[in-house]
Design an enzyme around this catalytic site. Structure first.
Site, PDB file in Angstrom:
ATOM      1  CG  MET A 218      -1.964  -1.122   1.178  1.00  0.00           C
ATOM      2  SD  MET A 218      -3.505  -0.965   1.816  1.00  0.00           S
ATOM      3  CE  MET A 218      -2.677  -0.913   3.758  1.00  0.00           C
TER       4      MET A 218
ATOM      5  CG  HIS B 125       6.804  -1.998   2.199  1.00  0.00           C
ATOM      6  ND1 HIS B 125       6.759  -0.958   2.699  1.00  0.00           N
ATOM      7  CD2 HIS B 125       5.552  -2.624   1.952  1.00  0.00           C
ATOM      8  CE1 HIS B 125       5.571  -0.890   3.263  1.00  0.00           C
ATOM      9  NE2 HIS B 125       4.805  -1.889   2.660  1.00  0.00           N
TER      10      HIS B 125
END
EC number: 6.3.2.1
Lengths: 282, 282
Positions: free
Chosen positions: A30, A37
Site C-alpha cells: 500500500m 517492503h
C-alpha cells in the site's frame, strides 16, 4: 523500471513476460515503503526474472474511513526506492481502475478471521482477499511476497491460494524492525514524538511474553501479564493481545507439543493503530 | 485428445499452451454429455486453438447427498463424444485431486444468490464459484463456455470474473432442446417413461408465460398462471417459478422498459429435479 497504471497495461506486460518464460515475482504493497517492503522486493529480485511491485491503498480493506484517509501516500518517494531494490515494474492504479464496478461477492474465511484483525476490523479480510485475487490475476506471479508483520493476512492469503488453486507460491518474510525493536510500518510515519518514544513497548511486551511461553507459563497467564504491561503505558490503548496457534490462529487454552505459538497484538498509540507479533517455536 | 487427471498435469499442459501463444477455450462440465455440452465444445473449437473440456461431478455444489450420488456418470461414453466435437484435452480429476484439503473460504454473492437456485440449494453457488475458480486457475482459459440453461450460474460466474478481475471472457450459449422442447440435461437420463412424457410441460409453461410477458400481463399474473399450469400435472412437484430481471435476477413487481425478463423454473418429476428458463427481450 516501467510504471503501469492500468489493469490492461499490467496484463499485457505480464502476459508477454509469461510467454517469454520469465518468472514473475509480485510484491503487493500500500506504499509508504520502508525496509520491510524493500526486503520483499530484494527477495523477489533474487528469485525471479521480473519483479512487479504494486502500490494501491485498497479502500475495501479499511473498516475505518478515517484510517483510509490518513494512510500515508508518498508515491514519488516510493518510486525512487523501488528501482534500486530490483523492481522492474511498478503498478500504481487508481481506485476506479481496480474497482470499475462495486464488488458484489464477499469472502468469508471462517474461524481464521473470527479472531484478532478479522474480529476487530469487520470486512478487512474480505477486502484483502478481493484485492489480492485481483492483483494475482493481473500480475500472474509465480511467487508473491508478503511480510510476516501481517501474520493473519499471510494465513488468509495462503488459505485463499490453497482453496482456489491459484498456481503460485506465497513467500513470507520476517518482520524488519527499527534499532529499538519497533516493527517497521507505513503507519509509523504518523506517530508524534511521544508516541514514537512509547512505541518500542509493543515489541518489549511481545519478547517478554515469548520468553514466558518458552518457560511454560500458561497462555492465560502470559496474556494477563502482557495486557497489564501494555495498560501501564498511558499513551497506549491496547486492542487485543492473543496467544494463539501459529497456524490456525485460534486462541490457546494450553500449548500443544510440536506446534508453534504466535503472540499477536494491536494497540492504538496517539491516534495510530499498530500491530505486531512474534512466533515461538516449541 | 489428451486425457489428464491431475491438477499439476493440466497446469503444465496449459502453461506450455500459453507460452506457445495458443488461445485456450475451457468447457467445464459434470459429464453425462449431451448436445448442449457438445455445442459448447464446438463453439470453443471455432474460437480457440486448444479446447479443454473438464468432467467433474463437484460435490461442493450439491446440497443434497442423494442428488450427488445419483448424478449420472458415464466417463467412457463422454470421452468418445468429445474428440469429434473438437476437444483437444479432457481433464477428469478425482474429488481428492480437486479438494486435497477441505475448503475453508466461502463465497457469498448477495442478492444474486438469494433467489431461485441459490435460495433453494443452500451453498450451491459457493460450490460453483469454488470449483470454477479452481478450473480457471488450472486451465488458464482465454474463454470459458457455459450453457444458458443454468442462467443464474452464468450470472454468478460473470460476477465472479468481474469482481476478482479474472483475465478471461465468459461465453454463454443458448439452451439446446429435444424435439418436444425439453431442455437437454444430464439429469434427463434419470427420467422414467411417464416422467419423460410429462417433462415437455416445463417448456410449454415457459413459452406460454413468455407470450404473456410480451402481451404485458403483470409479473404476478404470469407467475400465478404458470404455477397453476404446473400444479395441474400430478407427476410434477413445482419448486419455484420466477419472473425476474434477466440481469439482476431479482423478482419483478412490474416490467422495466428496455430490460430483458427471464422466466425460470425448477420442478421435481419422478424423483428428478429439473430446471429451465426462457429470456424475453422487451
Amino acid at each position: 523500471m516501467q510504471i503501469l497504471t492500468t489493469a490492461a497495461g499490467l496484463q499485457a506486460h505480464t502476459e508477454s513476460a509469461r510467454q517469454a518464460g520469465r518468472r514473475i515475482g509480485l510484491v503487493p504493497t500500500m506504499g509508504a515503503l520502508h525496509a520491510g517492503h524493500l526486503q520483499l522486493v530484494q527477495a523477489a529480485r533474487a528469485e525471479c526474472d521480473e519483479v512487479i511491485a504494486t502500490i494501491f491503498v485498497n479502500p475495501t480493506q479499511f473498516n475505518n474511513a478515517e484510517d483510509f484517509r490518513l494512510y500515508p501516500r508518498v508515491p514519488d518517494a516510493d518510486a525512487v526506492l523501488l528501482a534500486p531494490a530490483g523492481c522492474t515494474a511498478l503498478f500504481a492504479p487508481s481506485v476506479e481502475e481496480m474497482y470499475p464496478q462495486p464488488t458484489v461477492l464477499r469472502f468469508d474465511f471462517g474461524d481464521l478471521e473470527r479472531v484478532m484483525e478479522g474480529a476487530h476490523r469487520p470486512g478487512h479480510f474480505n477486502g484483502v482477499a478481493t484485492v489480492v485475487s485481483k492483483l494475482f490475476h493481473l500480475a500472474r506471479p509465480h511467487r508473491a511476497y508478503f511480510g510476516q508483520k501481517d501474520w493473519q493476512q499471510v494465513a488468509v492469503v495462503r488459505q485463499l491460494v490453497a482453496d482456489l488453486s491459484f498456481d503460485l507460491e506465497i513467500v513470507a518474510r520476517p518482520t524488519i524492525r527499527e534499532a529499538d525493536g519497533l516493527a517497521m510500518s507505513s503507519r509509523n510515519r504518523r506517530l508524534d514524538a511521544p508516541a514514537r518514544a512509547a512505541a518500542p513497548l509493543l515489541y518489549q511486551v511481545l519478547t517478554a511474553a515469548a520468553e514466558q511461553v518458552q518457560q511454560g507459563l500458561s497462555p492465560l497467564q502470559v496474556q494477563a501479564q502482557a495486557e497489564a504491561a501494555l495498560a501501564a503505558e498511558p499513551l497506549l490503548t491496547p486492542e487485543y493481545f492473543a496467544v494463539a496457534d501459529a497456524q490456525t490462529l485460534q486462541p490457546l487454552a494450553a500449548y500443544v507439543p510440536g506446534r508453534a505459538v504466535v503472540l499477536c497484538l494491536a494497540a492504538h498509540l496517539g491516534g495510530v493503530r499498530l500491530i505486531d507479533n512474534v512466533v515461538v517455536e516449541r
